[in-house]
Motif scaffolding. Structure first.
Motif, PDB file in Angstrom:
ATOM      1  N   LEU A 378      -8.512   9.393   0.903  1.00  0.00           N
ATOM      2  CA  LEU A 378      -7.127   9.608   0.481  1.00  0.00           C
ATOM      3  C   LEU A 378      -6.233   8.466   0.950  1.00  0.00           C
ATOM      4  N   PHE A 379      -6.308   8.138   2.248  1.00  0.00           N
ATOM      5  CA  PHE A 379      -5.401   7.132   2.795  1.00  0.00           C
ATOM      6  C   PHE A 379      -5.660   5.753   2.211  1.00  0.00           C
ATOM      7  N   SER A 380      -6.885   5.511   1.763  1.00  0.00           N
ATOM      8  CA  SER A 380      -7.203   4.152   1.322  1.00  0.00           C
ATOM      9  C   SER A 380      -6.383   3.735   0.103  1.00  0.00           C
ATOM     10  N   PHE A 381      -5.718   4.697  -0.555  1.00  0.00           N
ATOM     11  CA  PHE A 381      -4.879   4.320  -1.692  1.00  0.00           C
ATOM     12  C   PHE A 381      -3.478   3.880  -1.253  1.00  0.00           C
ATOM     13  N   PHE A 382      -3.173   4.007   0.038  1.00  0.00           N
ATOM     14  CA  PHE A 382      -1.801   3.760   0.470  1.00  0.00           C
ATOM     15  C   PHE A 382      -1.699   2.585   1.440  1.00  0.00           C
ATOM     16  N   VAL A 383      -2.675   1.726   1.420  1.00  0.00           N
ATOM     17  CA  VAL A 383      -2.671   0.662   2.427  1.00  0.00           C
ATOM     18  C   VAL A 383      -2.758  -0.736   1.826  1.00  0.00           C
ATOM     19  N   TRP A 384      -2.791  -0.848   0.487  1.00  0.00           N
ATOM     20  CA  TRP A 384      -3.259  -2.107  -0.071  1.00  0.00           C
ATOM     21  C   TRP A 384      -2.375  -3.299   0.270  1.00  0.00           C
ATOM     22  N   GLN A 385      -1.073  -3.050   0.549  1.00  0.00           N
ATOM     23  CA  GLN A 385      -0.246  -4.242   0.760  1.00  0.00           C
ATOM     24  C   GLN A 385      -0.467  -4.883   2.125  1.00  0.00           C
ATOM     25  N   HIS A 386      -1.364  -4.319   2.930  1.00  0.00           N
ATOM     26  CA  HIS A 386      -1.666  -5.040   4.172  1.00  0.00           C
ATOM     27  C   HIS A 386      -2.438  -6.322   3.879  1.00  0.00           C
ATOM     28  N   HIS A 387      -2.918  -6.465   2.644  1.00  0.00           N
ATOM     29  CA  HIS A 387      -3.505  -7.753   2.266  1.00  0.00           C
ATOM     30  C   HIS A 387      -2.418  -8.776   1.960  1.00  0.00           C
ATOM     31  N   LEU A 388      -1.163  -8.308   1.869  1.00  0.00           N
ATOM     32  CA  LEU A 388      -0.077  -9.164   1.388  1.00  0.00           C
ATOM     33  C   LEU A 388       1.054  -9.241   2.411  1.00  0.00           C
ATOM     34  N   PHE A 389       0.703  -9.122   3.713  1.00  0.00           N
ATOM     35  CA  PHE A 389       1.749  -9.071   4.724  1.00  0.00           C
ATOM     36  C   PHE A 389       2.599 -10.338   4.752  1.00  0.00           C
ATOM     37  N   VAL A 390       2.009 -11.490   4.485  1.00  0.00           N
ATOM     38  CA  VAL A 390       2.801 -12.715   4.545  1.00  0.00           C
ATOM     39  C   VAL A 390       3.077 -13.275   3.159  1.00  0.00           C
ATOM     40  N   SER A 391       2.803 -12.466   2.112  1.00  0.00           N
ATOM     41  CA  SER A 391       2.938 -12.994   0.759  1.00  0.00           C
ATOM     42  C   SER A 391       4.389 -13.094   0.337  1.00  0.00           C
ATOM     43  N   GLY A 392       5.273 -12.369   1.019  1.00  0.00           N
ATOM     44  CA  GLY A 392       6.677 -12.441   0.647  1.00  0.00           C
ATOM     45  C   GLY A 392       7.098 -11.348  -0.312  1.00  0.00           C
ATOM     46  N   ILE A 393       6.170 -10.475  -0.718  1.00  0.00           N
ATOM     47  CA  ILE A 393       6.573  -9.363  -1.562  1.00  0.00           C
ATOM     48  C   ILE A 393       6.801  -8.151  -0.674  1.00  0.00           C
ATOM     49  N   ASN A 394       7.844  -7.392  -0.988  1.00  0.00           N
ATOM     50  CA  ASN A 394       8.132  -6.144  -0.289  1.00  0.00           C
ATOM     51  C   ASN A 394       8.043  -6.275   1.223  1.00  0.00           C
ATOM     52  N   ALA A 395       8.672  -7.331   1.758  1.00  0.00           N
ATOM     53  CA  ALA A 395       8.551  -7.543   3.201  1.00  0.00           C
ATOM     54  C   ALA A 395       9.114  -6.365   3.981  1.00  0.00           C
ATOM     55  N   ASP A 396      10.085  -5.643   3.375  1.00  0.00           N
ATOM     56  CA  ASP A 396      10.702  -4.524   4.089  1.00  0.00           C
ATOM     57  C   ASP A 396       9.732  -3.363   4.264  1.00  0.00           C
ATOM     58  N   LEU A 397       8.689  -3.334   3.452  1.00  0.00           N
ATOM     59  CA  LEU A 397       7.739  -2.229   3.538  1.00  0.00           C
ATOM     60  C   LEU A 397       6.630  -2.487   4.549  1.00  0.00           C
ATOM     61  N   ARG A 398       6.674  -3.640   5.193  1.00  0.00           N
ATOM     62  CA  ARG A 398       5.560  -3.959   6.094  1.00  0.00           C
ATOM     63  C   ARG A 398       5.389  -2.942   7.212  1.00  0.00           C
ATOM     64  N   PRO A 399       6.466  -2.438   7.826  1.00  0.00           N
ATOM     65  CA  PRO A 399       6.218  -1.389   8.850  1.00  0.00           C
ATOM     66  C   PRO A 399       5.507  -0.175   8.274  1.00  0.00           C
ATOM     67  N   PHE A 400       5.848   0.193   7.027  1.00  0.00           N
ATOM     68  CA  PHE A 400       5.152   1.343   6.437  1.00  0.00           C
ATOM     69  C   PHE A 400       3.665   1.054   6.270  1.00  0.00           C
ATOM     70  N   TYR A 401       3.333  -0.131   5.733  1.00  0.00           N
ATOM     71  CA  TYR A 401       1.916  -0.416   5.502  1.00  0.00           C
ATOM     72  C   TYR A 401       1.175  -0.625   6.826  1.00  0.00           C
ATOM     73  N   MET A 402       1.915  -1.077   7.836  1.00  0.00           N
ATOM     74  CA  MET A 402       1.296  -1.176   9.156  1.00  0.00           C
ATOM     75  C   MET A 402       0.913   0.223   9.638  1.00  0.00           C
ATOM     76  N   LEU A 403       1.841   1.162   9.463  1.00  0.00           N
ATOM     77  CA  LEU A 403       1.586   2.531   9.898  1.00  0.00           C
ATOM     78  C   LEU A 403       0.436   3.155   9.100  1.00  0.00           C
ATOM     79  N   SER A 404       0.496   3.035   7.777  1.00  0.00           N
ATOM     80  CA  SER A 404      -0.539   3.686   6.964  1.00  0.00           C
ATOM     81  C   SER A 404      -1.910   3.085   7.254  1.00  0.00           C
ATOM     82  N   THR A 405      -1.945   1.768   7.490  1.00  0.00           N
ATOM     83  CA  THR A 405      -3.228   1.133   7.784  1.00  0.00           C
ATOM     84  C   THR A 405      -3.784   1.615   9.110  1.00  0.00           C
TER      85      THR A 405
END
Lengths: 635, 281
Positions: A378-405
């Motif tokens: 289930l959780f694996s669908f909510f973590v994908w942007q941790h591959h894009l932490f420095v990509s510059g997209i949705n930088a504001d969501l990084r704490p969320f993806y850090m938590l979900s990961t």
């Protein structure tokens, strides 16, 4: 050799047996189909296609060629016979049940026997695993020194991309193909899968996919790695079309395989096989199937968009004409992160299935283990942007993806707790499969802990895109999936083939592989920490020592695979020592069947009752799923 | 039921305590100072501190698993594999252990996520934050702006506050807040200044901002960290942090050298739409 003698007596001559719907016809029609479709596609003209004139290769022609080739291959194997017969008004002619067929020829034909398909998977996946492994050896040969002494930069990247694609694509079915197809119907008391012909289709499509990927070397290779980032891939020559064709076939095969296994587990369970009695491996397969069914179509769609960008001059991923490179990155990883758990969860299942057998105890925390694997899925669908932490997209969501990961490490941790709990006060038998299971726990622990560094954004700023990440996912996939894969081979292969594998040589293989593996990938954490990016052909001279160490270890790791091949050939071809019905004293249902398992599996549909792991000094009074026993032993 | 009264659990706990007590200081004080990316900038120091905390926390976790597994293999191993196959006790679970495991791991995970978020929000950690940064360090209005232009297969740099000149090398003044604007002219690249602790993807047509507070003078390695085509492996160079007077001298010389060329460059922009090949012609 009596089997061959009896077969040769009544069999028609070889040239007659080669005719018909089989692999040979499939290859011939596949090649013919490619060229026919290629020629027909050459009639397509359009102003927009002229832009590719400088390469002398038309992507439209090649992609349609691949389509024709795959259709021809499948037709040659006989996949179209039944639909055509039905369209022509013939009555259904699917056999009521599988019949025993001696000899090896059945492995080279379309078969609907789940045990034959499992062996086909085993051999097919094995071949491509070795090709992928060979690519890894070539990569490490090039990285022996920072100079370009073996490959040109283009060839090197093609080898890197082929290694990645081969392993990430083909090995998605690495455990589900050979083992789930073979054992899941037996475990749940079914004589077949829900859709036997689709089961066969998934295998042969995967083989076609592998051939398509290898064909990239005729078209100049591809430079994008397995992630195929746009717009770099839009620059790619026709070799990238092979990447698209490969992953499209893999994604369709994955989706169908997941669908088939999930439907089998949900609908084909024998009487008494309640959800709380389902062997844990079946739960793992079910969790994996949910990922496959939901994530793989995402990849199919993404690749279709990429193919349209290349052939029809659309601009989904092309900045400057309204597209965005971010779109590919997001679509790809929405598939890509569930995909890595498609590789991991079957390993969890194998380990949790085998450890009770060799610890001689019931599975500790059955419901926790189920919750763990379903939670990971289930959780694996909510973590994908941790591959894009420095990509510059949705930088504001990084704490969320850090938590979900980081949350995903909780259900993963359940698996570890269940492993440790099952071993506790058991009577642990250190057989070869058990050694591989324990090594899984060791390797995956380090894979998981290094994953915490990658999930932590400040730390990931340095580790992202470096060899640290590469070491991390090799610890989880190679150290997790492949070690579990070998545990499963040593455990089930005697049952599948009817012949023993040497326990002594197996132990040598284990220690060789385990030490070489850690010696290869452990130092790569340091290499990454010291600043070496992934997928480079050269590196600072200060890293020569570490890289040479890693390369030499990698060669030893490769040799351990050859040694394994020797063990298998020795056991199955030369020694041919018949395996006992139940050498491990397992209480799982498949081991109560004769060895090798007859084509018809069992005469009577079994009725299941009680715990799936009825080990223990006292008879299992509480079925799994019931209340926890109050006794906690010395704990 | 089993009559074994050996205090296995207590033994494992003691072994775990010993292993953790020995290894944690080693990790913090011996390995810690060597962890990347070092102390080349404020953000780099922050990342190093983060890595030390993570590594220190992973010791007790790793030891909990390894000590338990090791002890189990040692203590519960069947030594006579040729004898009769005997079973262990039929223990199917223990809800209080499961509950404690869940509580401890959840606490740990929530702490890690909170810790990482707080660290990230302090100074941006040198990562690319897109065109509208969430984390703006104090004084960012007066930061030195440097545009990093990535293309196959080199980095060039524009200094908009110095006439928008484009230089082939990167030099930065010491003890200054630098605002990198990373963008690409063709495919996706990633600007990685290792010792500065900066990494930001260079996306075509997009602006990606990363902040760094430089410290004293040093040389730093610049790599492309995203596969960008054939010569990706050779897309590296060395940048320099120099003292502020040295930077003033250097940028003057650059203005003299590249000022005339800057007039024929496209006007400075946070991103440049690359011309797609073969489309719309």
């Amino acid at each position: 050799m009596t089997a061959t003698a009896t077969r040769a007596a009544g069999a028609p001559p070889l040239q007659r047996r080669l005719l018909g719907f089989n692999l040979l016809t499939g290859i011939v029609l596949g090649v013919a189909g490619y060229w026919v479709a290629y020629a027909l596609a050459g009639l397509i003209h359009g102003a927009s296609l002229d832009s590719y004139a400088e390469t002398g290769q038309s992507d439209v022609q090649i992609m349609i060629g691949y389509f024709g080739g795959v259709v021809g291959f499948l037709a040659g194997l006989g996949f179209l016979n039944y639909p055509i017969m039905r369209i022509l008004g013939h009555p259904p002619n699917i056999p009521d049940h599988e019949v025993e067929e001696p000899g090896m020829a059945k492995f080279l034909r379309l078969s609907t026997d789940h045990k034959v398909i499992a062996m086909q998977y085993m051999m097919g996946i094995g071949v491509f695993f070795f090709v992928g492994g060979l690519n890894a050896m070539l990569i490490r040969t090039e990285l022996l020194s920072p100079s370009t002494h073996v490959f040109g930069a283009n060839q090197y990247l093609t080898v890197v991309g082929m290694h990645g694609s081969m392993m990430m694509g083909m090995m998605t079915s690495g455990i589900l193909g050979p083992f789930a197809n073979w054992v899941v119907p037996l475990m749940i008391g079914s004589r077949r899968m829900a859709f036997p012909r689709i089961e066969a289709l998934t295998f042969w499509m995967l083989m076609a996919a592998g051939a398509v990927l290898i064909s990239t070397i005729f078209f100049g290779g591809f430079q994008t790695g397995w992630t195929g980032y746009e717009p770099l891939s839009d620059q790619g020559t026709a070799g990238y079309d092979a990447y698209i064709g490969f992953f499209t076939l893999v994604s369709i095969s994955m989706c169908l395989l997941g669908l088939n296994l999930a439907v089998t587990i949900v609908t084909m369970r024998a009487p008494g096989m309640t959800w709380s009695r389902l062997p844990i491996f079946c739960w793992a397969v079910l969790a994996t199937c949910l990922l496959m069914v939901l994530a793989a179509p995402m990849l199919t769609a993404t690749l279709l968009m990429g193919a349209m960008d290349r052939t029809m001059d659309t601009g989904y991923f092309i900045p400057g004409v309204g597209g965005s490179a971010f779109l590919w990155e997001n679509l790809f990883w929405v598939f890509g992160h569930p995909e890595v758990y498609v590789l991991a969860i079957p390993g969890f299942g194998i380990v949790l299935e085998l450890i009770p057998v060799f610890a001689r105890k019931p599975l500790w925390g059955y419901r926790l283990a189920v919750a763990g694997m379903m939670g990971v899925a289930l959780f694996s669908f909510f973590v994908w942007q941790h591959h894009l932490f420095v990509s510059g997209i949705n930088a504001d969501l990084r704490p969320f993806y850090m938590l979900s990961t980081e949350i995903i490490s909780l259900p993963t941790g359940f698996t570890f707790l269940c492993v440790m709990g099952t071993l506790w006060r058991g009577r642990i038998r250190l057989t070869v499969p058990m050694l591989f299971c324990l090594a899984w726990a060791f390797n995956f622990l380090f894979g998981g802990i290094s994953g915490v560094f990658n999930s932590d954004v400040p730390s990931d700023v340095t580790t992202h895109g470096s060899f640290f990440v590469m070491a991390h996912f090799h610890y989880t996939i190679m150290g997790g999936l492949i070690f579990a894969f070998f545990a499963a081979i040593y455990y089930w292969l005697p049952k599948m083939t009817g012949f023993k594998l040497s326990e002594r040589l197996g132990k040598i293989h284990f220690w060789w592989m385990f030490i070489a593996f850690n010696s290869t990938f452990g130092p790569l954490f340091a290499v990454g920490f010291l600043g070496m990016p992934r997928r480079v052909i050269t590196y600072p001279t200060s890293l020569i020592g570490l890289n040479r160490w890693v390369s030499v270890s990698a060669f030893l790791l490769g040799l351990s695979m050859l040694f394994f091949l020797y063990i298998v050939i020795k056991g199955l071809v030369y020694d041919r020592e018949p395996a006992e019905d139940n050498p491990w004293h397992s209480k799982s249902f498949e081991w109560s069947l004769p060895t090798p398992v007859p084509a018809y599996d069992f005469n009577r549909i079994p009725v299941f009752s009680g715990d799936p792991y009825p080990y223990g000094e006292t008879p299992a009074s509480t079925p799994a799923g019931g209340p926890e026993p109050a006794t906690a032993g010395a704990v | 039921m089993e009559t074994d009264q050996t205090p296995h659990f207590r033994r494992v706990a003691i072994l775990w305590l010993i292993a953790t007590a020995i290894l944690t200081p080693i990790v913090i004080f011996v390995l810690g100072p060597g962890l990347p990316p070092g102390n080349g900038s404020v953000q780099a120091s922050g990342q190093t501190a983060d890595n030390i905390v993570l590594l220190a926390l992973s010791v007790p976790v790793a030891m909990a698993v390894l000590v338990t597994l090791g002890y189990e293999i040692w203590a519960f191993r069947e030594r006579n594999l040729n004898g009769p196959v005997l079973d262990g006790p039929a223990i199917t679970g223990n809800s209080s252990i499961q509950m404690w495991w869940l509580i401890i791991t959840t606490t740990l995970v929530l702490f890690l996520a909170g810790f990482g978020s707080v660290r990230l929000l302090q100074d941006g950690s040198g990562g690319g934050q897109g065109p509208t940064p969430l984390v703006n360090p104090t004084g960012h209005q007066h930061a030195l702006q440097v545009q990093v232009l990535a293309q196959q297969w080199e980095f060039t740099y524009r200094y908009p506050q110095y006439g928008g000149i484009e230089t082939p090398t990167l030099e930065l003044p010491a003890n200054t807040l630098v605002e990198f604007h990373v963008t690409s002219l063709d495919v996706v690249h990633s600007f990685w200044a290792y010792q500065l602790g900066v990494k930001a993807d260079a996306n075509p047509g997009e602006d990606n901002i990363a902040y760094v507070n430089t410290k004293g003078p040093l040389s730093f390695a610049i790599h492309c960290a995203e596969l960008c085509g054939v010569w990706h492996g050779y897309m590296f160079e060395t940048g320099k942090v120099v003292s502020q007077p040295d930077f003033a001298t250097w940028i003057k010389a650059m203005q003299v050298q590249y000022g005339p060329a800057a007039k024929s460059l496209p006007p400075y922009s946070t991103h440049y739409f690359p011309e797609p090949v073969g489309r719309g012609s």
